[in-house]
Design an enzyme around this catalytic site. Structure first.
Site, PDB file in Angstrom:
ATOM      1  N   CYS A  58       3.705 -51.097  77.274  1.00  0.00           N
ATOM      2  CA  CYS A  58       3.641 -51.385  75.834  1.00  0.00           C
ATOM      3  C   CYS A  58       2.195 -51.523  75.363  1.00  0.00           C
ATOM      4  O   CYS A  58       1.843 -51.078  74.264  1.00  0.00           O
ATOM      5  CB  CYS A  58       4.408 -52.664  75.515  1.00  0.00           C
ATOM      6  SG  CYS A  58       6.159 -52.581  75.920  1.00  0.00           S
TER       7      CYS A  58
ATOM      8  N   ARG B 144      12.886 -49.221  74.300  1.00  0.00           N
ATOM      9  CA  ARG B 144      11.729 -48.523  73.742  1.00  0.00           C
ATOM     10  C   ARG B 144      12.251 -47.435  72.795  1.00  0.00           C
ATOM     11  O   ARG B 144      12.572 -46.331  73.207  1.00  0.00           O
ATOM     12  CB  ARG B 144      10.912 -47.919  74.895  1.00  0.00           C
ATOM     13  CG  ARG B 144       9.451 -47.687  74.556  1.00  0.00           C
ATOM     14  CD  ARG B 144       8.714 -47.102  75.755  1.00  0.00           C
ATOM     15  NE  ARG B 144       8.773 -47.924  76.943  1.00  0.00           N
ATOM     16  CZ  ARG B 144       8.047 -49.025  77.153  1.00  0.00           C
ATOM     17  NH1 ARG B 144       7.208 -49.444  76.222  1.00  0.00           N
ATOM     18  NH2 ARG B 144       8.154 -49.707  78.271  1.00  0.00           N
TER      19      ARG B 144
END
EC number: 1.11.1.24
Length: 221
Positions: free
Chosen positions: A56, A133
């Protein structure tokens, strides 16, 4: 037994492509925001599994490195995870201290998972309550145009997201279709005839087109 296990997994309701994007209000690293406040701009709403995670972090840095490309396309970036706002702020500050990259877009606090559930970001097949995600591209009329899901182990291709926005904005502007592997400057597809009279007219008038056959014609825009 395996079939029963699959049937017992709760179904996730996803917003539909081509339908209005579900509106929401939320607190963020830039203060309170509301999706409908961005009407007139395109929005890339993307979720991440958690703050202070390596993949991330690389994604947020990558988004920031091409942030002006999104601004030039009238696109607002909005991040989201189920972490708290203090966690977001600490993570953003840590990214700045360790890499010199300052995140220029808001990250939504979604501790109650309200928005994550609204957009189908929580996978019932995962043991964690972290948001998957995901990427949601919403146009300037607040219509959901695209949904992308990535496995937790793989980061997003930011250039592909920009390419998709270019394609969506081009097909909207010129009422055309984008072929495989299309990039700006390449020929686009002319929508095929929908009736037999239109087909006959297409065969008579192909000026300005490069046609493989009546249903597959290209042109420059």
């Amino acid at each position: 037994m395996e079939t029963e296990a699959i049937e017992n997994i709760p179904r996730v309701c996803l917003p539909q492509i081509g339908a209005p994007a579900p509106d929401f209000k939320a607190n963020s690293t830039f203060g309170p925001i509301k999706l409908s406040d961005y009407r007139g701009k395109w929005v890339v709403l993307f979720s991440h599994p958690g703050d202070f995670t390596p993949v991330c972090t690389t994604e947020f840095i990558a988004f920031t490195q091409v942030y002006t490309s999104f601004v030039e396309r009238n696109v607002q970036l909005i991040g989201l995870s189920v972490d708290s706002n203090p966690s977001h702020l600490a993570w953003v500050e840590n990214i700045y201290k360790t890499t010199g990259v300052e995140i220029p877009f808001p990250i939504i606090e979604d501790k109650d998972m309200r928005i994550a559930k609204l957009y189908g970001m929580i996978s019932p097949a995962e043991t964690s309550t972290s948001a998957v995600r995901a990427v949601f591209i919403i146009d300037d009329k607040q219509i959901l145009r695209l949904i992308l899901y990535y496995p937790l182990e793989i980061g997003r291709n930011i250039q592909e997201i920009i390419r998709i926005i270019d394609a969506l904005q081009t097909v909207d502007k010129y009422k055309v279709l984008a072929p495989a592997n299309w990039y700006p400057g390449m020929p686009v597809i002319v929508p095929p005839p929908k009736t037999y009279p239109e087909l006959k007219q297409r065969l008579k008038n192909v000026e300005g087109y490069t046609c493989t056959d009546w249903y597959l014609c290209y042109k420059k825009v």
